[in-house]
Design a protein around this motif. Sequence first.
Motif, mmCIF file in Angstrom:
data_model
loop_
_atom_site.group_PDB
_atom_site.id
_atom_site.type_symbol
_atom_site.label_atom_id
_atom_site.label_comp_id
_atom_site.label_asym_id
_atom_site.label_seq_id
_atom_site.Cartn_x
_atom_site.Cartn_y
_atom_site.Cartn_z
ATOM 1 N N TYR A 1 137.277 0.578 -17.057
ATOM 2 C CA TYR A 1 136.489 -0.663 -17.079
ATOM 3 C C TYR A 1 135.564 -0.676 -18.295
ATOM 4 O O TYR A 1 135.484 -1.678 -19.026
ATOM 5 N N ILE A 2 134.848 0.409 -18.542
ATOM 6 C CA ILE A 2 133.934 0.478 -19.692
ATOM 7 C C ILE A 2 134.718 0.379 -20.994
ATOM 8 O O ILE A 2 134.314 -0.329 -21.925
ATOM 9 N N LEU A 3 135.843 1.076 -21.066
ATOM 10 C CA LEU A 3 136.666 1.030 -22.271
ATOM 11 C C LEU A 3 137.162 -0.384 -22.541
ATOM 12 O O LEU A 3 137.131 -0.861 -23.683
ATOM 13 N N ALA A 4 137.600 -1.070 -21.497
ATOM 14 C CA ALA A 4 138.081 -2.445 -21.666
ATOM 15 C C ALA A 4 136.956 -3.374 -22.107
ATOM 16 O O ALA A 4 137.144 -4.233 -22.967
ATOM 17 N N LYS A 5 135.755 -3.194 -21.541
ATOM 18 C CA LYS A 5 134.613 -4.034 -21.917
ATOM 19 C C LYS A 5 134.187 -3.789 -23.364
ATOM 20 O O LYS A 5 133.581 -4.665 -23.989
ATOM 21 N N SER A 6 134.508 -2.620 -23.901
ATOM 22 C CA SER A 6 134.122 -2.313 -25.281
ATOM 23 C C SER A 6 134.896 -3.140 -26.295
ATOM 24 O O SER A 6 134.505 -3.222 -27.464
ATOM 25 N N GLY A 7 136.011 -3.719 -25.864
ATOM 26 C CA GLY A 7 136.858 -4.480 -26.772
ATOM 27 C C GLY A 7 137.946 -3.653 -27.418
ATOM 28 O O GLY A 7 138.699 -4.156 -28.255
ATOM 29 N N ALA A 8 138.053 -2.388 -27.032
ATOM 30 C CA ALA A 8 139.090 -1.519 -27.591
ATOM 31 C C ALA A 8 140.472 -1.958 -27.116
ATOM 32 O O ALA A 8 140.616 -2.620 -26.080
ATOM 33 N N ASP B 1 126.626 -3.829 -36.969
ATOM 34 C CA ASP B 1 125.991 -2.540 -36.702
ATOM 35 C C ASP B 1 126.379 -2.034 -35.316
ATOM 36 O O ASP B 1 126.716 -0.855 -35.133
ATOM 37 N N VAL B 2 126.291 -2.923 -34.335
ATOM 38 C CA VAL B 2 126.593 -2.537 -32.955
ATOM 39 C C VAL B 2 128.057 -2.131 -32.821
ATOM 40 O O VAL B 2 128.388 -1.120 -32.191
ATOM 41 N N ASN B 3 128.947 -2.909 -33.409
ATOM 42 C CA ASN B 3 130.369 -2.590 -33.318
ATOM 43 C C ASN B 3 130.709 -1.253 -33.954
ATOM 44 O O ASN B 3 131.604 -0.534 -33.482
ATOM 45 N N LYS B 4 130.009 -0.902 -35.020
ATOM 46 C CA LYS B 4 130.251 0.402 -35.648
ATOM 47 C C LYS B 4 129.906 1.537 -34.693
ATOM 48 O O LYS B 4 130.641 2.522 -34.588
ATOM 49 N N VAL B 5 128.781 1.395 -33.994
ATOM 50 C CA VAL B 5 128.389 2.410 -33.020
ATOM 51 C C VAL B 5 129.385 2.458 -31.864
ATOM 52 O O VAL B 5 129.771 3.533 -31.396
ATOM 53 N N VAL B 6 129.803 1.282 -31.390
ATOM 54 C CA VAL B 6 130.789 1.230 -30.307
ATOM 55 C C VAL B 6 132.076 1.939 -30.718
ATOM 56 O O VAL B 6 132.630 2.732 -29.952
ATOM 57 N N ASN B 7 132.540 1.675 -31.918
ATOM 58 C CA ASN B 7 133.801 2.269 -32.379
ATOM 59 C C ASN B 7 133.730 3.791 -32.443
ATOM 60 O O ASN B 7 134.655 4.487 -32.025
ATOM 61 N N THR B 8 132.624 4.310 -32.964
ATOM 62 C CA THR B 8 132.513 5.771 -33.043
ATOM 63 C C THR B 8 132.344 6.382 -31.650
ATOM 64 O O THR B 8 132.860 7.469 -31.381
ATOM 65 N N ALA C 1 127.926 -3.296 -24.683
ATOM 66 C CA ALA C 1 128.711 -4.490 -24.353
ATOM 67 C C ALA C 1 127.797 -5.621 -23.889
ATOM 68 O O ALA C 1 128.095 -6.801 -24.110
ATOM 69 N N TYR C 2 126.671 -5.280 -23.260
ATOM 70 C CA TYR C 2 125.694 -6.283 -22.861
ATOM 71 C C TYR C 2 124.816 -6.708 -24.032
ATOM 72 O O TYR C 2 124.398 -7.867 -24.125
ATOM 73 N N LEU D 1 125.613 -6.626 -27.359
ATOM 74 C CA LEU D 1 126.324 -7.239 -28.479
ATOM 75 C C LEU D 1 126.169 -8.762 -28.547
ATOM 76 O O LEU D 1 125.927 -9.303 -29.636
ATOM 77 N N PRO D 2 126.286 -9.499 -27.442
ATOM 78 C CA PRO D 2 126.174 -10.966 -27.547
ATOM 79 C C PRO D 2 124.831 -11.459 -28.055
ATOM 80 O O PRO D 2 124.747 -12.564 -28.596
ATOM 81 N N ILE D 3 123.752 -10.673 -27.893
ATOM 82 C CA ILE D 3 122.446 -11.139 -28.349
ATOM 83 C C ILE D 3 121.992 -10.432 -29.629
ATOM 84 O O ILE D 3 120.876 -10.672 -30.117
ATOM 85 N N ALA D 4 122.826 -9.560 -30.173
ATOM 86 C CA ALA D 4 122.496 -8.918 -31.442
ATOM 87 C C ALA D 4 122.483 -9.969 -32.544
ATOM 88 O O ALA D 4 123.083 -11.046 -32.419
ATOM 89 N N ASP D 5 121.807 -9.653 -33.636
ATOM 90 C CA ASP D 5 121.728 -10.596 -34.749
ATOM 91 C C ASP D 5 123.105 -10.891 -35.313
ATOM 92 O O ASP D 5 123.962 -9.998 -35.396
ATOM 93 N N ALA D 6 123.300 -12.120 -35.730
ATOM 94 C CA ALA D 6 124.557 -12.498 -36.373
ATOM 95 C C ALA D 6 124.671 -11.795 -37.719
ATOM 96 O O ALA D 6 123.672 -11.506 -38.379
ATOM 97 N N ASP D 7 125.886 -11.505 -38.118
ATOM 98 C CA ASP D 7 126.108 -10.912 -39.429
ATOM 99 C C ASP D 7 125.770 -11.939 -40.506
ATOM 100 O O ASP D 7 126.151 -13.106 -40.398
#
Length: 370
Positions: A79-86, A48-55, A298-299, A301-307
């Motif tokens: 810096y923000i773009l790089a932290k997003s994983g893009a 869910d989080v990654n979908k929001v990040v991508n858009t 980016a902060y 995402l690591p604590i979001a629920d696992a898929d």
Amino acid sequence: MLRVRISAGGINFNNGEVMIMKKFLAALLSVMIVMCASVTAFGATKSDVNKVVNTSVAYAFDGKYSQGGYTIANAKNFYILAKSGADVSAYKEAFFASAKDAAQAGTLTDVGTLGEIITIADKLGMNPENIDGVNYVDMLKNADPANYGASPYNYLFAAEAASAHGLTDAADAFCGKMIGFYTIGTGTDFWGGYGTSADDLATFLITLKYGSGDYSQYTDDAFALLENTYSADGYVNYTPSADSTALALAAYSAYGNKTKADSVYDLLINKFYDSETGGFKADYDTYYATADAVFALAYYLPIADADPAPQQPQETTTKAETTTTQATQAKKDTGKKSPATGSTGIAAASLTAAGAAAFVILFARKKHEA
């Protein structure tokens, strides 16, 4: 006491008993509806989080900030773009060329920009101790902590990079500078008399997370003040905003407070996410607000629920076995988290019970009318 008479025609109530029964069942239904409504869907899965990040990246960065490329002049956005994983490989050559030019010219002294450069390099799998002959880690280690550029927010980026590379003394020095802007009970004053805000408090908190000292006196106070900026429409900086809510999310996520982070994530998405544009709504600058949201996610995402793991279909050999398997699975699913919302089957169970209660009321009314 309610008396029920059973006859050949069925169950009979007198008028007073019917009224008592109806009131009782109506009250029961109300309680069940409240229980159902109180089961709040907190948080999200990593997908869910990654979908929001991508858009959001597509909206704010591909659609705006990335159009002219990146140099150290707009290092924060890169810096923000790089932290997003893009994938930022198309921009790295020009960016690090500009960093090298500034380093050789002796103008690269801002600790925030140095921190951003180092974190970008880390995200790209590069060695910031030797990029085209420049050791940015050593530069940060030897930089004057007083050179924070245009904003004390830059101490966050400097402390993050210093901590990542074992520069404990430097990280603590940057945290110490941040504490110099703080007064217990009133919070930060980054701007010379304008007071504190959700944005400033969150940035202060995240920065101290990278230090090695015991800052609990300050962090406890800052979190209490941060909650004073909460509203049902979002965290407030003059008005509720995506920026303030996003940075509050980042602060709670940085400290591992998942319960709070989940609820603030929901607030951010429900109040500010624009599903049509893929970015975040703002009164002033939607691109800026969206960039802050990407930073915060980016902060988080690591604590979001696992898929959830995909369920494999179970093979059965007889109709009876199939029925048993489905019944068992239905029972298990009652307490299972929904992949999209994190809610449980309690709400569905409450609705089922409420529906049953409504049927009983309807049945009693029909019997009375008959």
